[in-house]
Design a protein around this motif. Structure first.
Motif, PDB file in Angstrom:
ATOM      1  N   VAL A 530     -25.857  15.990 -56.654  1.00  0.00           N
ATOM      2  CA  VAL A 530     -26.830  15.373 -55.767  1.00  0.00           C
ATOM      3  C   VAL A 530     -26.323  14.006 -55.351  1.00  0.00           C
ATOM      4  CG1 VAL A 530     -28.125  14.309 -57.647  1.00  0.00           C
ATOM      5  CG2 VAL A 530     -29.292  14.800 -55.507  1.00  0.00           C
ATOM      6  N   ALA A 531     -26.661  13.608 -54.138  1.00  0.00           N
ATOM      7  CA  ALA A 531     -26.316  12.272 -53.659  1.00  0.00           C
ATOM      8  C   ALA A 531     -27.207  11.242 -54.340  1.00  0.00           C
ATOM      9  CB  ALA A 531     -26.477  12.193 -52.136  1.00  0.00           C
ATOM     10  N   CYS A 532     -26.600  10.167 -54.841  1.00  0.00           N
ATOM     11  CA  CYS A 532     -27.370   9.151 -55.555  1.00  0.00           C
ATOM     12  C   CYS A 532     -28.408   8.490 -54.658  1.00  0.00           C
ATOM     13  CB  CYS A 532     -26.416   8.097 -56.137  1.00  0.00           C
ATOM     14  SG  CYS A 532     -25.503   8.674 -57.585  1.00  0.00           S
ATOM     15  N   ALA A 533     -28.125   8.395 -53.349  1.00  0.00           N
ATOM     16  CA  ALA A 533     -29.102   7.790 -52.439  1.00  0.00           C
ATOM     17  C   ALA A 533     -30.375   8.625 -52.372  1.00  0.00           C
ATOM     18  CB  ALA A 533     -28.478   7.646 -51.050  1.00  0.00           C
ATOM     19  N   GLU A 534     -30.234   9.961 -52.439  1.00  0.00           N
ATOM     20  CA  GLU A 534     -31.408  10.822 -52.438  1.00  0.00           C
ATOM     21  C   GLU A 534     -32.098  10.814 -53.804  1.00  0.00           C
ATOM     22  OE1 GLU A 534     -30.136  14.681 -51.274  1.00  0.00           O
ATOM     23  OE2 GLU A 534     -29.560  14.084 -49.238  1.00  0.00           O
ATOM     24  N   LEU A 535     -31.303  10.806 -54.880  1.00  0.00           N
ATOM     25  CA  LEU A 535     -31.876  10.807 -56.219  1.00  0.00           C
ATOM     26  C   LEU A 535     -32.679   9.540 -56.479  1.00  0.00           C
ATOM     27  CD1 LEU A 535     -32.073  12.205 -59.006  1.00  0.00           C
ATOM     28  CD2 LEU A 535     -29.962  11.020 -59.634  1.00  0.00           C
ATOM     29  N   ALA A 536     -32.244   8.426 -55.925  1.00  0.00           N
ATOM     30  CA  ALA A 536     -32.920   7.151 -56.167  1.00  0.00           C
ATOM     31  C   ALA A 536     -34.341   7.146 -55.619  1.00  0.00           C
ATOM     32  CB  ALA A 536     -32.114   6.015 -55.549  1.00  0.00           C
ATOM     33  N   ALA A 540     -39.121  10.159 -60.535  1.00  0.00           N
ATOM     34  CA  ALA A 540     -38.860  10.151 -61.977  1.00  0.00           C
ATOM     35  C   ALA A 540     -37.415  10.547 -62.240  1.00  0.00           C
ATOM     36  CB  ALA A 540     -39.806  11.115 -62.695  1.00  0.00           C
ATOM     37  N   HIS A 541     -36.811   9.927 -63.286  1.00  0.00           N
ATOM     38  CA  HIS A 541     -35.474  10.292 -63.766  1.00  0.00           C
ATOM     39  C   HIS A 541     -34.462  10.247 -62.622  1.00  0.00           C
ATOM     40  CE1 HIS A 541     -37.832  11.524 -67.167  1.00  0.00           C
ATOM     41  NE2 HIS A 541     -38.529  12.297 -66.379  1.00  0.00           N
ATOM     42  N   ASN A 542     -34.358   9.087 -62.028  1.00  0.00           N
ATOM     43  CA  ASN A 542     -33.600   8.953 -60.794  1.00  0.00           C
ATOM     44  C   ASN A 542     -32.476   7.931 -60.888  1.00  0.00           C
ATOM     45  OD1 ASN A 542     -35.106   6.650 -60.990  1.00  0.00           O
ATOM     46  ND2 ASN A 542     -36.281   6.954 -59.124  1.00  0.00           N
ATOM     47  N   ASP A 556     -31.936  22.992 -62.113  1.00  0.00           N
ATOM     48  CA  ASP A 556     -33.386  23.172 -61.966  1.00  0.00           C
ATOM     49  C   ASP A 556     -34.080  21.853 -62.300  1.00  0.00           C
ATOM     50  OD1 ASP A 556     -32.645  23.257 -64.588  1.00  0.00           O
ATOM     51  OD2 ASP A 556     -34.045  24.833 -65.166  1.00  0.00           O
ATOM     52  N   PHE A 557     -33.702  20.815 -61.621  1.00  0.00           N
ATOM     53  CA  PHE A 557     -34.175  19.453 -61.893  1.00  0.00           C
ATOM     54  C   PHE A 557     -35.697  19.363 -61.858  1.00  0.00           C
ATOM     55  CE2 PHE A 557     -35.354  15.198 -60.361  1.00  0.00           C
ATOM     56  CZ  PHE A 557     -34.740  14.407 -61.303  1.00  0.00           C
ATOM     57  N   SER A 558     -36.341  20.189 -61.039  1.00  0.00           N
ATOM     58  CA  SER A 558     -37.791  20.086 -60.884  1.00  0.00           C
ATOM     59  C   SER A 558     -38.542  20.493 -62.143  1.00  0.00           C
ATOM     60  CB  SER A 558     -38.255  20.977 -59.724  1.00  0.00           C
ATOM     61  OG  SER A 558     -37.983  22.337 -60.009  1.00  0.00           O
ATOM     62  N   ARG A 559     -37.882  21.203 -63.059  1.00  0.00           N
ATOM     63  CA  ARG A 559     -38.576  21.693 -64.248  1.00  0.00           C
ATOM     64  C   ARG A 559     -38.370  20.765 -65.433  1.00  0.00           C
ATOM     65  NH1 ARG A 559     -37.666  28.251 -63.586  1.00  0.00           N
ATOM     66  NH2 ARG A 559     -38.999  28.410 -61.751  1.00  0.00           N
ATOM     67  N   PRO A 569     -30.826  12.348 -70.385  1.00  0.00           N
ATOM     68  CA  PRO A 569     -30.178  11.023 -70.431  1.00  0.00           C
ATOM     69  C   PRO A 569     -30.906  10.019 -69.550  1.00  0.00           C
ATOM     70  CG  PRO A 569     -28.948  12.500 -69.003  1.00  0.00           C
ATOM     71  CD  PRO A 569     -30.032  13.331 -69.635  1.00  0.00           C
ATOM     72  N   ALA A 570     -30.727   8.756 -69.904  1.00  0.00           N
ATOM     73  CA  ALA A 570     -31.344   7.699 -69.110  1.00  0.00           C
ATOM     74  C   ALA A 570     -30.629   7.520 -67.773  1.00  0.00           C
ATOM     75  CB  ALA A 570     -31.349   6.391 -69.891  1.00  0.00           C
ATOM     76  N   VAL A 571     -29.329   7.777 -67.761  1.00  0.00           N
ATOM     77  CA  VAL A 571     -28.526   7.653 -66.545  1.00  0.00           C
ATOM     78  C   VAL A 571     -27.730   8.935 -66.387  1.00  0.00           C
ATOM     79  CG1 VAL A 571     -26.699   6.361 -65.377  1.00  0.00           C
ATOM     80  CG2 VAL A 571     -28.357   5.151 -66.804  1.00  0.00           C
ATOM     81  N   TRP A 572     -27.771   9.506 -65.191  1.00  0.00           N
ATOM     82  CA  TRP A 572     -27.045  10.749 -64.947  1.00  0.00           C
ATOM     83  C   TRP A 572     -25.553  10.462 -64.755  1.00  0.00           C
ATOM     84  CZ3 TRP A 572     -29.951  14.550 -66.298  1.00  0.00           C
ATOM     85  CH2 TRP A 572     -31.324  14.506 -66.081  1.00  0.00           C
TER      86      TRP A 572
END
Length: 762
Positions: A530-536, A540-542, A556-559, A569-572
């Motif tokens: 995933v692009a970090c700009a979208e994850l940010a 939650a958990h971004n 399956d990030f949504s679950r 983890p705190a940081v992906w």
């Protein structure tokens, strides 16, 4: 004797008429509720049977591979769609010939570009903007699905027609030659699952809960009514014995008197049930209301109630006169009843012990748990009824030792002498509190464990398109193409949409950072990219590493949070991949965060359905949680119905018992008043005699309810009970306050029934 009995029943003065009316009214309510319960049980089975066709091709069916003579295969795909949190059953079909089977409720199969909708869905399509719902089902509506295929009047079902090539090879699509007709309740076994409806174990659990939680209070109400004015009737029949009546004649008179009230109440109960049937049909026992016509009774039910209630009343009358039959002086020379013994606590202990024994011994979801839970809970309910008099006696004796106030002394002595009568008045309410505490304890804990975390409420309103192919997909299936730019632009322009995140498939072989390392020799579960700009912009958990442009996250990030053994983890981890290559990769999952409004969620859902028509319909994170714990949603509905019915029944039992007890004791109260006891003291005595056992045993009932919930949660899910919400405390307090108000409403009668004429004439 029969003529004399009828004359005494209907022409025995105002007191006899009032007694007859009250007993008949109580029996009317009890019979109406009992009929409603039996009708609801039958309607539940009928409703479940109508889900049979939706299980065509399901794993539990034995006829799915059978080739019907002369039938052309039919492509069949059942999927779950949603609108505003409601479930829409979508069936995609494609006939391969003119003799393909037709589902019930349809005059014919829909052709390509056609669909049939249930009446409730058709109405929803008319009332909803096309971009939020109708655009998911392109083409024209060919007609309406008939009632024979609908579980309930508000069922949302659509049957969409296709060409065979459009469904061939789709994940989950099957070729069938027959439409399933067996009820989902025929599916049995620990690993049995159904696509729609309730399997045999779930049906057994639902019906058992209904029987225990609803029939039990109704029987208490009917029994309380049948004992109305028992002491006064005993005195009258004892007088008849003293002037020469035989035990058989007294029994016949008593039987006729009780039967007349019971017959009148039973007939009125049938009329009341029929009048209330449309209202009862709206009860949400299984997640959808019933058709009113399904609320019907079988011949056995009608005959059982019509004959059983009067017969039971007659038997109860004969049993109640056992002292008169032995000796008429046994009534006038009353002695203190034998005090209850401590053995009454044994059933309660056995019920708790049985539930405790289940923990860790019976496999989760097996039929053995149902066989253990139902008898255990039944033992607890019976144990509370049996232990109530002993607890009332113990509390009353303690009250007498700790006070010197006249009202407390009189009330305490009377309760200690006859604790059974004192507890009988509040037994219905005590059981209602126990059932409510158990239901609330279980539902609160499971919802807390299985729901979207409260600090991620925005996460729950995200719409998810799940296209991940690592689990359960065939090796020839290709992941869907990258999200078209036009679709992304449409998604971003929807009012209420906050962000769009696209999770890509992983060509780099990077393992899922949220999963433990697999055993040696096994393939790891691959991460999504995933692009970090979208994850940010996710709620939650971004967190990405500083300076990183892409990160590895679960596919399956949504679950998030559904698997308890995951360590997040705190940081992906960062991933080295160019933005151009990342944007060209196939899609694993799409998450669109919204403001939670219906318009935004449904518009996004429709756009994703149009972009990926061959995939499973999108869902929100909250809907995914609810679907995985769909049985809990059903049990929550069931608990609500049980609570809503049990408390009014308990209130009726309390009102009948208090009014009847006050009428039976009017002579002792009249004598106390003549001896100089103030009227206000007598009112305090009446209030304390009912309030003391209520408060004493209610504390035990609430504690037993929560303990039962804890044992159930440990055995079924491995959870621990959670503190209930404010609604539970408000409901409990309101129930106790209303009960005290019912008791207080009878106090004005004391002035009228304790006058000098009562002591003189009686």
């Amino acid at each position: 004797m029969i003529r004399l009995a009828l004359r005494l029943t209907v022409a025995g003065g105002r007191e006899a008429l009032v007694r007859l009316t009250v007993i008949a009214a109580a029996v009317t309510v009890g019979v109406a509720l009992l009929l409603s319960t039996l009708a609801a049980i039958g309607a539940t089975r009928t409703q479940n049977d109508r889900n049979a066709w939706l299980n065509t091709g399901a794993e539990f069916t034995q006829s799915r591979n059978a080739r019907a003579a002369g039938a052309d295969p039919l492509w069949w795909l059942l999927r779950a769609d949603h609108y505003d949190g409601g479930l829409i059953g979508r069936v995609d079909v494609a006939a391969t010939g003119p003799n393909a089977p037709v589902p019930p409720g349809l005059p014919r199969l829909p052709g390509p570009g056609e669909y049939y909708a249930s009446p409730a869905l058709a109405e929803l399509l008319r009332a909803t903007p096309a971009g939020e719902l109708a655009d998911r089902y392109p083409g024209r509506r060919a007609g309406t699905i008939g009632r024979s295929a609908l579980p309930g009047p508000d069922s949302l079902i659509v049957v969409v027609g296709h060409r065979p090539g459009e469904l061939a090879g789709k994940e989950g699509a099957r070729r069938v030659t027959t439409i399933e007709t067996r009820s989902p309740s025929s599916c049995n076994g620990p690993n049995c699952d159904v696509a729609a409806g309730i399997n045999a174990e779930g049906m057994a659990l639902v019906l058992s809960v209904v029987a225990l939680a609803l029939i039990f209070p109704v029987l208490i109400l009917t029994g309380t009514a049948s004992r109305l004015a028992a002491a006064r009737r005993e005195q009258r029949f004892a007088a008849m014995r003293l002037v020469g009546a035989t035990p058989g004649q007294v029994s016949l008179i008593s039987t006729i008197e009780s039967a007349v009230a019971a017959v009148a109440g039973t007939a009125a109960g049938f009329a009341l049930w029929y009048a209330l049937r449309p209202l009862v049909a709206r009860a949400d026992l299984t997640g959808t209301p019933f058709f009113t016509g399904d609320m019907s009774l079988g011949v056995v039910d009608v005959l059982g109630i019509a004959v059983g209630v009067p017969v039971a009343a007659a038997i109860a009358a004969r049993v109640a006169l056992r002292r008169v039959r032995v000796s008429p002086l046994g009534v006038t020379r009353r002695t203190t009843p034998r005090p209850p013994r401590a053995w009454r606590l044994i059933p309660l202990a056995l019920g708790l012990g049985q539930l405790w024994w289940v923990i860790g011994r019976v496999p989760e979801g097996s039929s053995g748990q149902i066989l253990a839970f139902v008898p255990g809970i039944l033992l607890i309910l019976v144990g509370i009824v049996l232990a109530g008099p002993w607890l009332t006696m113990a509390g009353a004796r303690l009250l007498v030792r700790c006070t010197r106030r006249p009202a407390l002394l009189v009330a305490g002595r009377r309760l200690a002498d006859d604790p059974k009568a004192g507890f009988r008045a509040v037994s219905g309410l005590v059981l209602a509190l126990c059932v409510t505490s158990t239901a609330v304890g279980i539902i609160t804990a499971v919802v807390a464990e299985s729901g979207v975390p409260e600090d991620n409420a925005a996460f729950g309103s995200s719409v998810v398109g799940d296209y991940e192919r690592q689990f359960g997909a065939g090796p020839t299936r290709k992941p869907p193409a990258a999200l078209p730019a036009a679709t992304r632009s449409e998604l971003v322009s929807v009012p209420g949409v906050h962000s769009v995140m696209v999770v890509r498939t992983n060509p780099l072989g990077i393992p899922d950072p949220a999963e433990p390392a697999p055993p040696k020799g096994e393939r790891p579960i691959l991460a999504g990219l995933v692009a970090c700009a979208e994850l940010a912009r996710m709620p939650a958990h971004n967190d990405c590493p500083a300076g990183a442009e892409a990160a590895a996250i679960p596919p399956d990030f949504s679950r998030f949070g559904m698997q308890e053994d995951r360590a997040w983890p705190a940081v992906w981890p960062a991933v080295k991949i160019s933005p151009q290559r990342l944007g060209s990769l196939p899609v694993s999952e799409i998450m669109v965060t919204t403001d939670g409004s219906t318009a935004a969620v449904e518009r996004v859902r429709t756009l994703l359905t149009a972009a990926y028509p061959d995939e499973l319909p999108p869902y929100t994170v909250a809907e995914d949680y609810a679907q995985r714990w769909g049985d809990i949603a059903g049990y929550r509905q069931l608990a609500t119905v049980v609570i809503a019915i049990s408390f009014p029944i308990a209130g009726c039992s309390l009102a009948v018992a208090v009014a009847g007890g006050l009428n039976e004791r009017k002579r002792p109260f009249a004598l106390l008043r003549l001896s100089g006891v103030p009227l206000r003291t007598l009112r305090r005595v009446v209030l304390l005699e009912s309030a003391a056992p209520l408060l004493i045993v209610a504390a035990l009932a609430i504690g037993m309810g929560f303990l039962t919930a804890q044992l159930f949660l440990q055995a079924q899910y491995g959870y621990s009970i959670r503190p209930p919400g404010a609604g539970y405390y408000g409901l409990t307090l309101a129930g106790i306050v209303v009960s005290l108000a019912v008791i207080a409403s009878t106090l004005p009668l004391l002035r009228r029934i304790t006058g000098p004429e009562t002591a003189r004439n009686d």
